[in-house]
Design an enzyme around this catalytic site. Structure first.
Site, PDB file in Angstrom:
ATOM      1  CE  LYS A  18      16.228 -94.214  96.894  1.00 15.22           C
ATOM      2  NZ  LYS A  18      16.669 -93.753  98.228  1.00 15.22           N
ATOM      3  CB  SER A  29      16.492 -91.338 101.431  1.00 14.72           C
ATOM      4  OG  SER A  29      17.314 -90.260 101.060  1.00 14.72           O
ATOM      5  CB  SER A  84      16.775 -89.770  97.731  1.00 15.02           C
ATOM      6  OG  SER A  84      17.047 -91.001  98.395  1.00 15.02           O
TER       7      SER A  84
END
Lengths: 97, 491
Positions: free
Chosen positions: B81, B180, B156
């Site tokens: 990420k 997330s 996210s």
């Protein structure tokens, strides 16, 4: 219970957070969304928490200390590599006064 | 099926036996990325040359050592990420603010992955500064759900979820502040874990809300998810909120060999607040099917009530926004980040630079600032922290009695792209099942448990503090019997 946020409240919060407001339209948009969200947040007042202690953090450890030893750290160039405006070894800042 | 192996352990076994080279795997990985990336947009940055170079080196080491591999993730491609610092490569947080930011150091988790032989193939898309449930607020464009390209992949860590689901990579890292990792795991039909707070170092994770967030593993099956978790867990002198060395030793000694008990029995609770009103009927049906299966596998359940859950969204967003307003104050655009034209004094330039934040980020900073400001602190922030205490007490009570709590991960099916983007409150409400876990610091895993209209549904398994391995055991048992392992969309 507090009143809804006004234009001045939005301008004040934006200033505190150093976020520039670009138009009246933007202020109106923030006002509507923020008031909706804050109305929802106020739901938490339904619960009595008079005798409850706050939990700031889950971690139960208190201060954790280490020896103050000299260790290798980042090199000057590495630290400065992300500075958008620099002059020699210095970071160029805007005027303060 | 684009994969010929079942778990990364099988893949490592193939390297050892000489059936396959690491370079083969990396070339296949990038062939796949080249094929689907224009539809999915899971990555902000891919590192093909670097990955091939590293694969060649690993192959050489393998040959030299007489086909003995060193490292639990030897030669395994992994996606990271883009809020986790990877030394000398852009780490943008999907924001214009950090578009050109190049970290001069590695996050602790990156160091651990590299030490175990993993190959980082790219940085994945996300909601800007990890603030979102849909992965639509990225400065670099939206990510599409591989199961239905007109839907969101969840957020996210949406890029990580989509990269796994579309078969681009077998492993990924995400971060979870309010769901997330688990939300994209649910929406994209993969496995993701948010561990007990303090088990994984946050050093090198660009902060959003420090007291809530943890980096965590995402994978296409439970075994892989556990293998990567084993690598990243542990004390870190660079993050004083991580578990101490002594506690870590105890943690690793903790044995769950006898779990489920010798007769294969275990217990779980079902919080009625998370499987009643407001949960999509299709999601409900799928989760009840999973509960019945768990019952068949030796579980017995009771329906329970955790009343403070009804206040957890407000509680979470107040705490998260307050922490965000403080954390993001560092972005002045002077030392690093976006710098505008110098017009005006310090404060004006500062406020201009911060226009590089997107809408949702500005919203959360401002609301957090408001909740912490004089006159409102007690009413919002302090009150939320007291509710946090109540929520912890209620969860602890039930987790003394039950091995797990079971509920959906997301109350709804994935949003259509654009559906919720202009309605923040609706988006916040979708986090009802995930945020209590961050407020309390408990561990929870999301695992696929079914489909509706071709869209994945996730089951959330919540465990007691430091009982991740118990969660893995039950998730593994469920996965084997529900046959959800490695299910991929046609794309």
């Amino acid at each position: 219970m507090t009143e809804d946020l006004t234009d001045d409240d939005i301008k004040h919060v934006a200033w505190l957070a150093r976020i520039k407001l670009e138009s009246q339209e933007e202020i109106n948009e923030y006002k509507t969304t923020f008031n909706d969200i804050l109305r929802y947040f106020k739901k938490i007042n339904e619960i009595d928490t008079e005798k409850v202690r706050p939990t700031f953090h889950i971690s139960r450890s208190v201060n954790r200390f280490r020896e103050d030893e000299i260790k290798e750290s980042l090199k000057e160039d590495e630290i400065m590599q992300n500075v958008p405006k620099r002059k020699d070894k210095f970071i160029v800042s805007p005027r303060i006064i | 099926m684009i994969r010929h192996y079942h778990t990364i352990r099988d893949l490592i076994a193939e390297y050892k036996s000489g059936n396959k080279t690491v370079e083969d795997t990396i070339i296949e990985t990038f062939d796949r990325i080249d094929k689907v990336e224009n539809k999915v947009n899971a990555f902000i940055l891919t590192l093909k040359n670097e990955a091939i170079q590293r694969a060649k080196e690993l192959d050489k080491t393998l040959k030299k050592s007489g086909r003995k591999t060193k490292g639990k993730l030897f030669g395994i491609p992994i996606a990271i990420k883009d809020n986790i610092c990877f030394k000398n490569y852009p780490t943008t947080c999907a924001s214009k603010m950090l578009e050109n930011y190049i970290p001069p150091y590695n996050a602790t988790v990156i160091k651990k992955l590299l030490d175990e032989g993993a190959i980082i193939v790219g940085k994945t898309n996300m909601d800007e500064f990890a603030m979102g449930t849909t992965c639509e607020s990225s400065y670099f464009g939206v990510t599409h759900n591989p199961w239905a390209l007109d839907r969101v992949p969840g957020g996210s860590s949406g890029g990580s979820g989509a990269a796994l689901a579309s078969g681009e990579v077998p492993l990924a890292l995400g971060s979870d502040t309010g769901g997330s990792i688990r939300c994209p795991a649910s929406f994209s039909g993969v496995v993701g874990l948010k561990a007990t707070y303090g088990l994984v170092s946050r050093y090198g994770l660009i902060a959003y809300a420090c007291s809530l967030e943890q980096i965590g593993p995402m994978a296409t099956n439970v075994s892989d998810c556990k293998d990567i978790f084993d690598v990243i867990v542990g004390n870190d002198p660079m993050d004083s909120t991580t578990i101490s060395k002594e506690e870590m030793e105890q943690y690793l000694k903790k044995s769950f060999k006898d779990f489920p008990n010798s007769k294969g029995k275990f217990t779980f609770g079902i919080p009625k607040e998370l499987l009643g009103e407001g949960i999509d009927p299709e999601v409900k049906k799928s989760v009840w099917d999973a509960i019945k299966l768990l019952e068949d596998l030796g579980g017995s359940y009771e329906e329970i009530s955790i009343p403070s859950i009804d206040y957890s969204i407000a509680c979470y967003y107040i705490i998260a926004m307050a922490e965000a307003s403080s954390n993001l104050a560092r972005f002045d655009g002077i030392r690093y980040g976006f710098r505008s034209e110098d017009k005006g004094n310090w404060n004006e330039v500062f406020a201009n630079n911060r226009l590089a934040f997107g809408k949702e980020v500005r919203r959360r900073i401002m609301l957090g600032t408001y909740a912490l400001s004089a006159g409102y602190y007690d009413m919002y922030y302090l009150k939320a922290l007291k509710l946090r205490t109540l929520l912890i007490q209620e969860f602890e009570k039930h987790l003394k009695k039950f091995s797990f709590l079971i509920c959906p991960t997301m109350p709804i099916l994935p949003f259509k792209l654009g559906e919720a983007v202009n309605d923040p409150l609706t988006m916040y409400l979708a986090d009802i099942c995930t945020v209590p876990i961050n407020i309390t610091g408990l561990p929870a895993l999301s695992i696929p448990c079914g489909f509706s209209q071709g869209l994945p549904i996730g089951l959330q398994i919540i465990g007691n503090y430091y009982e991740e391995y118990k969660i893995f055991q039950i998730a593994d048992l469920y996965e084997k019997n529900a046959h959800t392992k490695n299910t991929f969309p046609k794309i």
